[in-house]
Design a protein around this motif. Structure first.
Motif, PDB file in Angstrom:
ATOM      1  N   GLY A  92       0.803  -1.215   0.000  1.00  0.00           N
ATOM      2  CA  GLY A  92       0.000   0.000   0.000  1.00  0.00           C
ATOM      3  C   GLY A  92       0.840   1.271   0.000  1.00  0.00           C
ATOM      4  N   ILE A  93       2.037   1.199  -0.592  1.00  0.00           N
ATOM      5  CA  ILE A  93       2.902   2.386  -0.626  1.00  0.00           C
ATOM      6  C   ILE A  93       2.763   3.063  -1.996  1.00  0.00           C
ATOM      7  N   PRO A  94       2.321   4.324  -2.038  1.00  0.00           N
ATOM      8  CA  PRO A  94       2.221   5.004  -3.331  1.00  0.00           C
ATOM      9  C   PRO A  94       3.598   5.062  -4.011  1.00  0.00           C
ATOM     10  N   ALA A  95       3.612   4.886  -5.329  1.00  0.00           N
ATOM     11  CA  ALA A  95       4.904   4.906  -6.029  1.00  0.00           C
ATOM     12  C   ALA A  95       4.767   5.503  -7.418  1.00  0.00           C
ATOM     13  N   VAL A  96       5.788   6.284  -7.778  1.00  0.00           N
ATOM     14  CA  VAL A  96       5.916   6.788  -9.142  1.00  0.00           C
ATOM     15  C   VAL A  96       7.280   6.321  -9.632  1.00  0.00           C
ATOM     16  N   LEU A  97       7.291   5.582 -10.727  1.00  0.00           N
ATOM     17  CA  LEU A  97       8.549   5.039 -11.238  1.00  0.00           C
ATOM     18  C   LEU A  97       8.823   5.597 -12.627  1.00  0.00           C
ATOM     19  N   GLY A  98       9.970   5.192 -13.184  1.00  0.00           N
ATOM     20  CA  GLY A  98      10.265   5.527 -14.570  1.00  0.00           C
ATOM     21  C   GLY A  98      10.424   7.011 -14.833  1.00  0.00           C
ATOM     22  N   LEU A  99      10.911   7.753 -13.834  1.00  0.00           N
ATOM     23  CA  LEU A  99      11.095   9.197 -14.042  1.00  0.00           C
ATOM     24  C   LEU A  99      12.283   9.480 -14.956  1.00  0.00           C
ATOM     25  N   GLY A 100      13.132   8.469 -15.139  1.00  0.00           N
ATOM     26  CA  GLY A 100      14.333   8.679 -15.951  1.00  0.00           C
ATOM     27  C   GLY A 100      15.332   9.545 -15.207  1.00  0.00           C
ATOM     28  N   GLN A 101      16.174  10.204 -15.996  1.00  0.00           N
ATOM     29  CA  GLN A 101      17.269  10.971 -15.402  1.00  0.00           C
ATOM     30  C   GLN A 101      16.802  12.131 -14.522  1.00  0.00           C
ATOM     31  N   ILE A 102      15.558  12.610 -14.748  1.00  0.00           N
ATOM     32  CA  ILE A 102      15.119  13.763 -13.955  1.00  0.00           C
ATOM     33  C   ILE A 102      14.988  13.427 -12.473  1.00  0.00           C
ATOM     34  N   VAL A 103      15.055  12.132 -12.161  1.00  0.00           N
ATOM     35  CA  VAL A 103      14.991  11.774 -10.743  1.00  0.00           C
ATOM     36  C   VAL A 103      16.159  12.434  -9.988  1.00  0.00           C
ATOM     37  N   HIS A 104      17.239  12.673 -10.729  1.00  0.00           N
ATOM     38  CA  HIS A 104      18.396  13.297 -10.077  1.00  0.00           C
ATOM     39  C   HIS A 104      18.100  14.732  -9.645  1.00  0.00           C
ATOM     40  N   ASP A 105      17.121  15.351 -10.304  1.00  0.00           N
ATOM     41  CA  ASP A 105      16.744  16.711  -9.906  1.00  0.00           C
ATOM     42  C   ASP A 105      16.137  16.721  -8.510  1.00  0.00           C
ATOM     43  N   LEU A 106      15.735  15.551  -8.048  1.00  0.00           N
ATOM     44  CA  LEU A 106      15.124  15.483  -6.713  1.00  0.00           C
ATOM     45  C   LEU A 106      16.153  15.325  -5.610  1.00  0.00           C
ATOM     46  N   LYS A 107      17.411  15.107  -6.031  1.00  0.00           N
ATOM     47  CA  LYS A 107      18.452  14.856  -5.035  1.00  0.00           C
ATOM     48  C   LYS A 107      18.501  15.933  -3.974  1.00  0.00           C
ATOM     49  N   GLY A 108      18.240  17.162  -4.416  1.00  0.00           N
ATOM     50  CA  GLY A 108      18.372  18.258  -3.480  1.00  0.00           C
ATOM     51  C   GLY A 108      17.103  18.574  -2.695  1.00  0.00           C
ATOM     52  N   ALA A 109      16.006  17.904  -3.005  1.00  0.00           N
ATOM     53  CA  ALA A 109      14.731  18.279  -2.379  1.00  0.00           C
ATOM     54  C   ALA A 109      14.717  17.919  -0.899  1.00  0.00           C
ATOM     55  N   LYS A 110      14.088  18.779  -0.127  1.00  0.00           N
ATOM     56  CA  LYS A 110      13.917  18.469   1.298  1.00  0.00           C
ATOM     57  C   LYS A 110      12.644  17.656   1.492  1.00  0.00           C
ATOM     58  N   SER A 111      11.591  18.077   0.786  1.00  0.00           N
ATOM     59  CA  SER A 111      10.366  17.289   0.886  1.00  0.00           C
ATOM     60  C   SER A 111       9.821  17.059  -0.516  1.00  0.00           C
ATOM     61  N   VAL A 112       9.047  16.001  -0.644  1.00  0.00           N
ATOM     62  CA  VAL A 112       8.527  15.622  -1.954  1.00  0.00           C
ATOM     63  C   VAL A 112       7.084  15.167  -1.793  1.00  0.00           C
ATOM     64  N   ALA A 113       6.278  15.483  -2.817  1.00  0.00           N
ATOM     65  CA  ALA A 113       4.903  14.978  -2.833  1.00  0.00           C
ATOM     66  C   ALA A 113       4.746  14.140  -4.090  1.00  0.00           C
ATOM     67  N   LEU A 114       4.030  13.036  -3.998  1.00  0.00           N
ATOM     68  CA  LEU A 114       3.814  12.218  -5.182  1.00  0.00           C
ATOM     69  C   LEU A 114       2.393  11.710  -5.243  1.00  0.00           C
ATOM     70  N   ASP A 115       1.940  11.593  -6.485  1.00  0.00           N
ATOM     71  CA  ASP A 115       0.587  11.118  -6.737  1.00  0.00           C
ATOM     72  C   ASP A 115       0.712   9.816  -7.521  1.00  0.00           C
ATOM     73  N   GLY A 116       0.515   8.710  -6.830  1.00  0.00           N
ATOM     74  CA  GLY A 116       0.672   7.394  -7.450  1.00  0.00           C
ATOM     75  C   GLY A 116      -0.452   7.051  -8.404  1.00  0.00           C
ATOM     76  N   ASN A 117      -1.469   7.900  -8.507  1.00  0.00           N
ATOM     77  CA  ASN A 117      -2.557   7.644  -9.464  1.00  0.00           C
ATOM     78  C   ASN A 117      -2.255   8.275 -10.820  1.00  0.00           C
TER      79      ASN A 117
END
Ligand code: PEP
Ligand code: MG
Length: 660
Positions: free
Chosen positions: A315-340
């Protein structure tokens, strides 16, 4: 003095049997060597011993020199002549797994840093539904940055002391991990194997020699571990090849200790975090503290990759397949995701954060309402019960499935059981695992899928060829029929477990009738063997997954050969659409609602209904309330899904009521 013998240790002196042998040798004061052909190594180094590559039925000589030489030779020869040496059976263990060797890949340090201004919304593949917002926890491997340095003569002694200290620190950390309460046996085996390497004189000596020669400690460790890892990698045994990763993992720990850096890992993930990674192995995720993970974001993977499946199971929301842009999240302090929808927001502004909190609140309220459907038995208008069952990958998931109200198990993926062990899991361990499942869900059926390895699911213990297209290659039933040494113990274990409940068995990746027939021949052989041994067993219904276009095309013929069909929409979609289920670039095509896929499902259902056999579905589509009415109308009477989808599916079928 010396004595020669033929090694009878099952599978030879690799991995655990080697480390046990070394432990035994270290109990004697004498200098002890083991000699094979013209090579001799110290019997007190498991690395050297493993690299000697002693196999079952090979002749070796044990040479000892010292006060207790006679006793040492006696004990070590006895060890070598016992086939069970180094196995769990030797310990008298029953259901416990054989200690796996470390299969940890070297994990570079994690990096979580400050916000990357400007990164707001991004989109990936919606892989596990639900909303999540929380602190970012990055899991990004990074190389150790280090420049070689030659030491001045007056620096050498200090550097050697630093090196010793770093080895000691890592060994102590591993001891602390081993002493931790609640450590799973499989994890204990992994850590113990790493510790053996960290303490091995081959490694410590090689690094010390380099430092004494004027090389700085970090470079010395990198040099020593790379050489040993390369030796392991070049051996012709897959178990020993895998030790290269272990050696690198230990080397990395020692370097980090020298550099005063910590190698954070998933164990340290704070509660409520969003896990962000470029890639994460299914096995890494399966044993992470999942209760503390609020959401998963990955550069790799798609909606039906195994990371997605594990996330959904929990039951853990997940977003996959972001590709290289996932690296842009390296610096984030908090993140929100919509698994739908697959939307991801780095450091969401107050309005976005509020929207997410509100959505999470609504979700939780819906979950509360859905609880009323936990014990509902959904039925069609004609009174036929529609079974809403659970897809499981491990015994740890039984509780969640029962809590959700699962009417049995429609798919037990046996891969994780195999991934958890460096050796193939024994027949006894498998029989016990399947029996536990059968008992937990009796009288409901438990459908166990035989090993479906290959594609995106390789395991150590089976040597897979390099394939251009692994998804079109040696996987599932194809591999099993080629490896009766792997397949028969699983079939025997299933026959034994069938005594304890309603076990059914299904074959993955079937594309021809011959595969079913060949399996039946093997099952009959297993029954004959069990009878001859007076081992209690019972027969089971044999079914197949329909997940290849070929199986769909010959479904009417297959339906005459088996007791049930279960439609595997994850693979069926990728094969019908010719769109790799792991490739985010073609994720759009990987859509079960495409008319071609829906037609394949309908053809399969029709063939089953006409032949009077049960047809169900265990692909991810089975849990989709937008599609469930169509599937039920087609004649499906069983839907198996992640436990988190069960109550909603029950509600959906119940509400269809008289309409079907
Ligand atoms: C499928 O292919 O739909 C399926 C259930 O099997 P897996 O996802 O394990 O390949
Ligand atoms: Mg499949």
């Amino acid at each position: 003095m010396e004595r020669s013998t033929i090694v009878r240790v099952h599978d030879g002196l690799h991995a655990r049997p080697a480390t046990r042998f070394v432990k035994l040798a270290k109990g004697f004061e004498s200098d002890i060597e083991i000699v094979k052909a013209d090579k001799s190594v110290s019997a007190k180094s498991s690395v050297k011993l493993m690299l000697l590559g002693v196999k079952e039925n090979e002749e070796v000589t044990v040479r000892a020199n010292g006060a207790d030489a006679i006793e040492a030779i006696e004990a070590l020869i006895g060890y070598l002549e016992n086939p069970l040496s180094g196995t769990a059976e030797e310990d008298g263990a029953t259901a416990t797994e054989r200690a796996p060797q470390a299969i940890v890949q070297s994990r570079p340090a994690l990096s979580v840093g400050p916000v990357d201004a400007g990164v707001a919304g991004m989109k990936g593949v919606a892989a596990s539904e639900g909303f999540a917002i929380g602190p970012a926890f990055g899991f990004f491997p990074a190389e150790i940055q280090h420049e070689n340095r030659m030491l001045r003569p007056d620096e050498i002694a200090g550097e050697a002391a630093r090196l010793n200290q770093a080895f000691a620190t890592v060994q102590t950390r591993m001891d602390t991990s081993l002493a931790a309460k609640g450590l799973a046996e499989s994890d204990r085996g992994i850590i113990a194997a790493l510790k053996d390497i960290a303490c091995d004189e081959e490694l410590t000596n090689a690094a010390t020699v380099l430092v004494n020669g004027g090389i700085d400690a970090v470079s010395a460790v990198i040099g020593a571990t790379s050489k040993i890892a390369a030796d392991f990698a070049s051996m012709d045994d897959p178990y020993l090849n895998a030790r290269a990763d272990d050696v690198n993992a230990v080397g990395r720990q020692i370097c980090l200790a020298l550099l005063g850096q910590d190698d954070a890992n998933l164990e340290a993930i704070p509660s409520g975090s969003i896990l962000i990674a470029e890639d994460i192995g299914a096995w890494d995720l399966a044993r992470a503290p999942l209760k503390r993970i609020a959401g998963v974001i990955c550069g790799h993977g798609g909606a039906t990759s195994h990371v997605a499946i594990i996330a959904r199971a929990h039951g853990i929301p997940a977003v996959l397949g972001l590709g290289q842009i996932v690296h842009d999240l390296k610096g984030a302090k908090s993140v929100a995701l919509d698994g739908n929808s697959g939307a991801v927001f780095a450091d969401p502004d107050a309005a976005t954060a509020d929207r997410f909190r509100e959505a999470i609140g609504k979700d939780n309220a819906e979950k509360q309402l859905l609880k009323a459907y936990r014990d509902v038995t959904p039925t069609r208008a004609d009174g036929k019960i529609i079974e809403i069952a659970a897809n499981l990958g491990s015994l740890e998931e039984i509780e969640a499935a029962q809590e959700a109200g699962a009417m049995g198990v429609g798919l037990f993926r046996t891969e994780l059981l195999f991934m958890r062990h460096i050796h193939l899991p024994s027949e006894d361990l498998q029989a016990e695992t399947y029996a536990t499942l059968a008992k937990a869900f009796a009288p409901y059926p438990v459908i166990v899928r035989t090993l479906d390895i290959g594609g995106d699911k390789p395991i150590s213990g089976i040597d897979f060829p390099d394939e251009e297209n692994p998804f079109l290659g040696w996987r599932g039933i194809r591999m099993c029929l080629d490896r009766p040494d792997v397949f028969k113990p699983q079939l025997r274990a299933l026959l034994r477990a069938a005594v304890h409940g309603n076990i059914k068995v299904m074959l993955p990746m079937v594309s021809s009738i011959d595969e079913v027939r060949a399996t039946r021949v093997l099952i009959d052989k297993c029954i004959g063997e069990l009878k001859a041994q007076n081992t209690p067993h019972a027969t089971f219904d044999l079914g197949i997954m329909v997940e290849t276009p070929a199986a769909v095309m010959v479904a009417p013929m297959l339906a005459r050969e088996v007791a049930f069909f279960s439609i595997g929409t994850n693979d069926l979609t990728q094969y019908i659409m010719a769109a790799d289920r792991l490739n985010p670039t073609v994720a759009k095509l990987n859509d079960v609602r495409h008319p071609a896929v829906m037609a394949a499902i309908e053809m399969t259902a029709k063939a089953a209904v006409e032949a009077g056999i049960m047809v169900g579905m265990c692909g991810e589509a089975a849990g989709r309330v937008d599609l469930i009415p169509t599937f039920i109308k087609m004649g499906l009477t069983e839907l198996s899904m992640s436990p988190s989808s069960i109550q909603r599916a029950k509600k959906c079928v119940q509400e269809l009521g008289a309409a079907i």
